[in-house]
Enzyme design. Structure first.
Site, PDB file in Angstrom:
ATOM      1  N   GLY A   1       0.800  -1.216   0.000  1.00 37.95           N
ATOM      2  CA  GLY A   1       0.000   0.000   0.000  1.00 37.95           C
ATOM      3  C   GLY A   1       0.838   1.273   0.000  1.00 37.95           C
ATOM      4  O   GLY A   1       0.400   2.311  -0.475  1.00 37.95           O
TER       5      GLY A   1
ATOM      6  N   LYS B   1      12.936   2.013  -1.023  1.00 34.89           N
ATOM      7  CA  LYS B   1      11.488   1.955  -0.853  1.00 34.89           C
ATOM      8  C   LYS B   1      10.884   3.255  -1.363  1.00 34.89           C
ATOM      9  O   LYS B   1      11.251   4.341  -0.895  1.00 34.89           O
ATOM     10  CB  LYS B   1      11.155   1.741   0.617  1.00 34.89           C
ATOM     11  CG  LYS B   1       9.674   1.512   0.894  1.00 34.89           C
ATOM     12  CD  LYS B   1       9.384   1.534   2.389  1.00 34.89           C
ATOM     13  CE  LYS B   1      10.195   0.530   3.171  1.00 34.89           C
ATOM     14  NZ  LYS B   1       9.682  -0.821   3.023  1.00 34.89           N
TER      15      LYS B   1
ATOM     16  N   ASP C   1       2.938  -2.823  13.030  1.00 27.08           N
ATOM     17  CA  ASP C   1       2.649  -3.890  12.059  1.00 27.08           C
ATOM     18  C   ASP C   1       3.693  -5.009  12.153  1.00 27.08           C
ATOM     19  O   ASP C   1       4.311  -5.378  11.163  1.00 27.08           O
ATOM     20  CB  ASP C   1       2.588  -3.326  10.643  1.00 27.08           C
ATOM     21  CG  ASP C   1       1.756  -4.209   9.702  1.00 27.08           C
ATOM     22  OD1 ASP C   1       1.015  -5.084  10.211  1.00 27.08           O
ATOM     23  OD2 ASP C   1       1.844  -4.029   8.478  1.00 27.08           O
TER      24      ASP C   1
END
Length: 372
Positions: free
Chosen positions: A32, A55, A152
């Protein structure tokens, strides 16, 4: 203002060259937040080339950009042997590029869930990985200058270095995702199966919700099973329920990953299972701190008795369970790991009462098909 937030900014041209124009061949994973690429940087004089992970993070909201950058600055100052080190950044328009150490052995989930697996992790490797992740979380929660909540924790966010040490990645990115969000909505970021029950009620991530996710991760490392396994028999569908059942029956050996072939240390497995169940307690106040977890795993503290599941155990009714099962990706869906979600939770003061709107998105770049 960017200079004061970060001491090192990579030129965009350098990262573009390092990734061969962000080519598909260099793609390690996606989610996402964006995509992750393998990059090769020219070494300093007298040194060889450096391999990094780049990233690409999209950030469309102009509101909150300074807060976003400030958070990244904090992430860059974190130093722990079991964290993936954030080395620098680059910004081009609304896209941010974060440069991390490259982890050549990829993510832990591939070793646990691929069928057939690339390599069967030995018990000593699994034990070292679990203790490493616990140590990293203790550092984030208690040993740095500020409390950092990961938000997470899961197997796909545990990366393995050249020596197969577990390193926790993507710390802080879930919090960054909240910047610029509608203030009337609390955004709960995480992965179903790892989300603590109170998160879906309060929308507030805490160190204790990280502990809950660590418990789920520890159990999946022992069992070689995901927290929720759609292909399992009904009584084995929810991992923590099944482990409680086997623990209560005195049959802990039943939950150990059969691929280990019985080659493990019984006492160490029982310790990890017990810690995993303690961390999975539905009441946040009943979970141990990560300092306690590290002491238990290192044998520096005596574990409390654990005989039966808590009376208020709600593992079977965790929010989003049915949707999780039906939305779970097939094993052939490459470069995608367990789906993460953003849960939009209405303000608890809403006269209509608290509610949850579910929207599924694989959040945070994952490296199921490669390394990070």
């Amino acid at each position: 203002w960017e200079v004061k937030y970060w001491p090192h900014r990579f030129p965009y041209a350098e990262l573009r060259a390092a990734t061969k124009g962000f080519s598909v061949e260099h793609l390690l994973g996606y989610g996402g937040f964006g995509k992750v690429y393998k990059g090769v940087l020219p070494g300093k004089e007298g040194e060889g080339e450096e391999v990094v992970a780049v990233k690409c993070v999209s950030h469309d909201s102009k509101q909150g950009l300074k807060e976003f950058m400030a958070e990244i600055s904090s992430m860059g100052r974190l130093r722990h042997k079991n964290l993936v080190h954030l080395r620098g950044w680059c910004r081009k328009g609304t896209e941010l590029m974060l440069v991390y150490d490259y982890m050549p052995n990829g993510s832990l989930d591939r070793y646990l869930f691929d069928d057939p697996p690339r390599v069967v992790l030995s018990w000593s490797q699994r034990s070292k990985i679990i203790r490493g992740v616990a140590s990293a979380l203790l550092y984030l929660h208690e040993e740095w200058e500020h409390v950092v909540i990961h938000r997470d924790v899961k197997a796909s966010n545990v990366l393995l270095d050249a020596d197969m040490n577990g390193r926790l990645g993507d710390f802080g990115l879930a919090k960054l995702y909240e910047h610029g969000a509608n203030p009337s909505t609390t955004r709960v970021v995480g992965t179903l199966g790892y989300l603590a029950p109170e998160l879906t009620r309060t929308g507030k991530a805490t160190t204790s919700s990280d502990v809950f996710a660590f418990g789920a991760t520890a159990l999946e490392v022992v069992c070689g099973r995901r927290p929720i396994e759609p292909k399992a028999m009904l009584e084995e569908l929810v991992l923590v329920d099944w482990v409680w059942d086997r623990w209560g029956a005195g049959l802990v050996a039943d939950v150990v990953d059969p691929r280990l072939g019985g080659d493990y240390v019984k006492e160490e497995v029982e310790t990890v299972v017990r810690v995993g169940l303690m961390c999975s307690h539905p009441a946040a106040a009943a979970r141990p701190s990560m300092r306690d977890v590290v002491r238990y795993l290192d044998g520096d503290a005596r574990l409390p008795e654990l005989s039966s599941p808590p009376a208020d155990y709600e593992g079977k009714s965790q929010v989003g369970f049915d949707d999780y099962v039906h939305s779970y990706p097939s094993s052939s869906f490459e470069k995608v790991s367990s789906p993460s979600v953003v849960l939009g939770v209405r303000d608890v003061a809403d006269p209509a009462g608290p509610g949850v709107q579910r929207s599924y998105c694989p959040l945070l770049p994952v490296s199921s098909g490669g390394s990070f």
